[in-house]
Scaffold this motif. Structure first.
Motif, PDB file in Angstrom:
ATOM      1  N   TYR A   1       2.855  11.045   8.057  1.00  0.00           N
ATOM      2  CA  TYR A   1       3.000  11.614   6.471  1.00  0.00           C
ATOM      3  C   TYR A   1       1.538  12.302   6.272  1.00  0.00           C
TER       4      TYR A   1
ATOM      5  N   ILE B   1       1.545   6.932  -6.576  1.00  0.00           N
ATOM      6  CA  ILE B   1       0.451   7.816  -6.961  1.00  0.00           C
ATOM      7  C   ILE B   1       0.589   9.402  -6.629  1.00  0.00           C
ATOM      8  N   MET B   2       1.376   9.499  -5.517  1.00  0.00           N
ATOM      9  CA  MET B   2       1.789  11.016  -5.222  1.00  0.00           C
ATOM     10  C   MET B   2       2.773  11.672  -6.306  1.00  0.00           C
TER      11      MET B   2
ATOM     12  N   ASP C   1       1.038  -1.002  -0.007  1.00  0.00           N
ATOM     13  CA  ASP C   1      -0.077  -0.127   0.171  1.00  0.00           C
ATOM     14  C   ASP C   1       0.729   1.106  -0.058  1.00  0.00           C
TER      15      ASP C   1
ATOM     16  N   VAL D   1       0.688   4.361  -2.675  1.00  0.00           N
ATOM     17  CA  VAL D   1       0.347   5.576  -2.490  1.00  0.00           C
ATOM     18  C   VAL D   1       1.693   6.636  -2.927  1.00  0.00           C
TER      19      VAL D   1
END
Lengths: 504, 486
Positions: free
Chosen positions: B412, A227-228, A220, A224
């Motif tokens: 984060y 994608i960022m 995961d 993430v």
């Protein structure tokens, strides 16, 4: 100081020289800027001669060329690490080339001349820096350094809605880059330098999956971060739905800046994916490749359809960029040799073709002071040379065989047909739509009855031809014999493809 | 250490106290037109105290005055920031306050207060030091006697400050009740050996946080700030944005590293024992602070109010780095304070000189400044983009370390919210730049800046540019500046 540093920093030192020239002496400022941008082009061309086509680069420092590697900020292990390989060299060379032409195309700037050329030169350093950096921190600095000059160049020398366009461009791209900043920091703290055991910004170490921490191996987490990072690049490319800054910025920017925007800046997004996203997160890249292909097809079709509906010539060219960048996305999502090389080739090809198109729009706008497609007609009669050059550019954009656009698109389709059959068929529709808007535009602007208002419009002049002819010649030359460019990139592309394919 | 032997560790403060008396006497001796000399002497005093503070870096960290104060490298660092920021403010003020000796005296006394705030080690000392700074600040805010806004601001300031000091003192009384100690280090030991009642401890924390939070302008204790910033003389506004805020941050760090969490490896265990989720609480406050500051700044038309909200936002960024309760976070804050000092003072200096000449503090008055006063406008653009955090300017490096600490701590979501705030802030900083450069101008008369203004501007511009490209020296100083005594 190595050749790369020389090429990268000559413009910024040139900017200081330009600032020292008295304000009144506009001619000297322009000539100095042209000379300053010509030197990097000469050096880059010399480097092309020296370039070893058999070295792959990508993730191995030993196979990078013209490498410079020194400490910058010891405490945080930030390095000045630059080098070139097949991924970056074509864009590096193209940047020096287009910047020189864009300076020549800026000759008729007459407002705050000194500021314009100084900012332009600063912009060139930023762009070149992005293509040569192999340290993520350095990459990020250069990536952001471009924003400031761009904001002012659009905002001060742009068209009527320049303030809106400038801040929109600035906000969008900053949004993308701050997300990249977070990814950069996350990678920094989770990648170990295999030699010292500390943290590192070195991209090549980041590409080695065995340096990743346990946290960074999480599925995961990788998705993430990917994608960022992708959003950061997607805004630059621009991928639908992040594209809305582009028509505003392109239309309002002065001609030379539109050329830089479309010719080079957009390619930084796709370059970033090749250089950073793919090698660092190959597993996620493979998993999400179908999404990327879909986004590519959306870009192709959406860009083409919207381009067809435009009344403003410059907006039409801007949307055609969206469409053409879709081919890059489609090609790079295939992970086949043909597709990947096609994508890279399309980056170079579109850089040249779209630069021509924006220059051509600039030429006509300087004379007619408007860009309404319907407002012209029969220009081929009063401006035959202009019409000739323009048709080369338009046909190249359409993908006519014998020009670079065709080679690139054909390679992309060859690559993608074996992987995504349905999507390729849908994307091929884009070619038809492109042909229709290009031909329709050519017809409305150049053919038909001569609009009496433009019966005595002055023909394209020598300086303008000087900027257009080299581009046109290369578009045809590389369209007939693409090997010089393909040779540059092929080894690296093959290596990158293998690297991605190795992932379980 | 007993009082007498402590004196040798107290040289800068002693020197400053003596100098304050000298300046007061000097004021009586000088004629009205000569009074500018009190300002010049004050500046010289601060330069000397900077050297005296540097001497202290080599001294071993120790408790002085029977544990009321400490002398460690962080205390020295905060004193350095206090002295340099006061020095810059005096340089700012010389052209405008050339016959007001008491003004310089007040600034020097505030500086003394900030020196103490950086070195506090006892809850009583926290109150004394903060009140010393506070009292001088109220007077300085209302310094332009005949200006209604200035008076209003001063009164507002007093009311808010009195209330929050009261709240904080109440919190301290709880803390004393829980532990039986006033010395921060002893309080910490007492808390660790004998964990307090959770609810009581939580209330204590909140009360104290309110008191210190008011000083650093943490939302929701920030309401005084915009009015004070707008009403105070602009030089004083600039002063408040750095000096007292840095000192407030220092008190916050001392408080966090002792009472809330130990600076060393015991931190995690200590926090766990208490079951009061201070990091989460602080994270929420930090995000609120920066978001509030940035969002409200979007709609400001007065440049001083805009800077006021921007300074709230910057306090939020610094609080964000404290959430991680790690030395990296605190060091990042110290680093940021230095960078923030140069860029924020720079922006204020342009505002001071230019708005004086334009006769307006509205942002619209800056329209076309890029063509009327190019150097000042370009410098202003550099400061504003540095405040936004764009490379290659010092502000980016400062923010980079703040975010690095947050990411390293694994926060984060907090980091993402922080960077999104940077994007918001771009809009209003760029709005000023837009007025200066992008607008077409009718008015083309030049707004010249004189030599003195240009020199001061360059002094602030050079570090803002230099630390953006090469910041190793600054990094080294902040690295050695976090050797806390305990």
């Amino acid at each position: 100081m190595g050749l790369i540093s020389l090429v990268t920093f000559i413009p910024v030192f040139g900017a200081i020289i330009v600032l020292l020239i008295p304000k009144q002496n506009e001619k000297a400022i322009k000539i100095a800027s042209a000379v300053i941008t010509f030197i990097p082009f000469v050096i880059a061309s010399y480097m092309w001669g020296q370039f070893n086509f058999t070295l792959s680069g990508v993730n191995n420092e030993a196979t990078f060329q013209f490498v410079e590697h020194t400490k910058w900020i010891q405490a945080y292990n930030i390095e000045y690490f630059v080098g070139l390989d097949g991924l970056s060299f074509p864009m590096f060379w193209l940047t020096t080339f287009i910047c020189f032409l864009a300076i020549v195309a800026s000759w008729n700037i007459n407002k705050a001349v000194k500021g314009y050329f100084a900012l332009f030169l600063l912009l060139e350093t930023g762009m070149l820096g992005v293509f040569v950096s192999l340290d993520f921190f350095l990459f990020y600095i250069f990536w952001e350094v471009m924003l400031l000059p761009m904001y002012f160049l659009i905002g001060i020398w742009g068209g009527p809605r320049r303030e809106y366009a400038a801040i929109k461009f600035f906000l969008y791209t900053l949004l993308g880059s701050v997300l990249m900043l977070i990814v950069m920091l996350a990678l920094y703290f989770n990648v170990k330098d295999p030699i010292t055991g500390g943290h590192t910004f070195n991209m090549l170490y980041m590409m080695d999956q065995s340096n990743h921490s346990a946290w960074l191996k999480g599925v995961d987490v990788r998705l993430v971060l990917y994608i960022m990072l992708f959003i950061g690049f997607a805004i630059k490319i621009p991928v639908f739905p992040f594209h809305t800054w582009l028509p505003d910025a392109h239309v309002e920017a002065p001609t030379a800046i539109s050329v830089i925007l479309a010719g080079i800046l957009l390619k930084m997004g796709t370059y970033g994916i090749f250089r950073i996203s793919y090698p660092i997160f190959p597993d996620v890249a493979v998993k999400t490749s179908y999404m990327l292909a879909i986004l590519g097809v959306i870009n192709i079709l959406y860009g083409a359809f919207v381009a067809m509906a435009q009344k403003d010539l410059k907006k039409l060219v801007a949307y055609s960029s969206v469409s053409h960048m879709g081919f890059v996305l489609l090609g790079m999502s295939t992970f086949t040799d043909a597709g990947m090389n096609g994508a890279m080739f399309q980056m170079v090809s579109h850089g040249m073709i779209t630069a021509m198109l924006f220059l051509l729009v600039g030429v006509i706008y300087d004379r007619a002071h408007h860009r309404e497609i319907e407002g012209f007609g029969g220009l081929a009669i009063s401006m035959p040379i202009y019409a000739g050059v323009a048709s080369v550019a338009f046909f190249a954009a359409m993908g006519l065989p014998g020009m670079t656009g065709f080679i690139a698109e054909a390679m992309v389709f060859i690559g993608s047909f074996s992987v995504y059959r349905t999507l390729t068929v849908i994307a091929a529709l884009g070619i038809v739509i492109t042909a229709s808007y290009v031909l329709w535009t050519v017809q409305r602007v150049f053919l038909g009855k001569l609009n009496p208002k433009y019966a005595t419009i002055p023909e394209i002049n020598g300086r303008e031809l000087f900027t257009l002819v080299p581009l046109g010649a290369l578009v045809i030359l590389f369209g007939i014999y693409p090997m010089p460019i393909l040779n540059l990139m092929r080894t690296s592309m093959t290596h990158l493809t293998e690297l991605i394919k190795m992932v379980p | 250490m007993d009082n007498l032997s402590s004196l040798s560790y107290f040289v800068p403060e002693l020197f400053l106290s003596a100098a304050i008396l000298v300046v007061i006497v000097l004021d009586l001796l000088l004629k009205k037109e000569q009074k500018i000399w009190t300002g010049i002497v004050s500046a010289a005093v601060l330069v000397i105290s900077v050297f005296l503070i540097f001497q202290q870096y080599t001294m071993p960290a120790s408790e002085i005055f029977r544990g009321m104060l400490v002398l460690d490298s962080m205390a020295a660092f905060i004193k350095l920031i206090a002295a340099v920021s006061s020095l810059i403010i005096i340089l700012f003020s010389l052209p405008y306050f050339d016959d007001k000796s008491e003004y310089y005296v007040l600034i020097l006394i505030t500086t003394l207060g900030m020196f103490l705030m950086g070195a506090v080690n006892d809850i009583l000392m926290i109150i004394i030091a903060m009140e010393l700074v506070g009292l001088m600040s109220y007077v300085l805010t209302g310094f332009t006697k005949r200006n209604i806004k200035s008076n209003e601001a001063s009164l507002k300031y007093i009311l808010y400050a009195a209330t929050s000091t009261g709240v904080m003192a109440f919190g301290f009384s709880y803390l004393y009740g829980l532990t039986g100690e006033t010395n921060l280090i002893k309080i910490q030991q007492a808390l660790m050996t004998n964990p307090p009642h959770q609810v009581a401890y939580f209330i204590t924390l909140i009360l104290i946080l309110a008191g210190i939070g008011y000083k650093v302008a943490m939302v929701p204790f920030h309401f005084w700030l915009p009015d004070v910033y707008e009403g105070a003389p602009t030089t004083i506004t600039a002063f408040f944005s750095i000096g007292p805020k840095a000192a407030g941050m220092a008190v916050l760090i001392r408080f966090f590293t002792t009472v809330v969490a130990h600076g060393s490896s015991q931190a995690a265990a200590f926090l766990q024992n208490l079951q009061v989720n201070t990091p989460q609480l602080l994270a929420v406050l930090a995000v609120l602070t920066m978001t509030f500051g940035n969002v409200v700044a979007l709609r400001q038309t007065n440049i001083k109010r805009l800077m006021a909200y921007s300074s709230i936002a910057h306090a939020g960024y610094m609080l964000m780095a404290m959430v991680v309760f790690s030395p990296q976070g605190y060091k990042a804050v110290l680093f940021y304070l230095v960078v923030y000092m140069f860029m924020n003072f720079g922006a204020f200096w342009v505002i001071i000189t230019i708005s004086q000449k334009l006769g307006s503090e509205e942002i619209d008055a800056f329209r076309g400044l890029g063509y009327r006063s190019p150097y000042a406008a370009v410098a202003m653009a550099v400061f504003l983009f540095s405040l936004t955090g764009l490379p290659p300017l010092a502000g980016f490096i400062g923010k980079f370390y703040l975010f690095a600490a947050v990411v390293q701590g694994g926060w984060y979501v907090l980091a993402v919210l922080g960077v999104l705030n940077s994007v918001i802030s771009l809009y209003y900083y760029a709005y000023i730049v837009k007025q200066m450069f992008l607008r077409t101008v009718e008015e083309q008369t030049p707004v010249p800046i004189n030599l003195y203004e240009g020199v001061v501007l360059t002094m602030l511009l050079v570090p803002t540019l230099l630390f953006g490209v090469y910041w190793s020296p600054l990094l080294r100083i902040t690295e050695i500046s976090f050797n806390l005594l305990y």
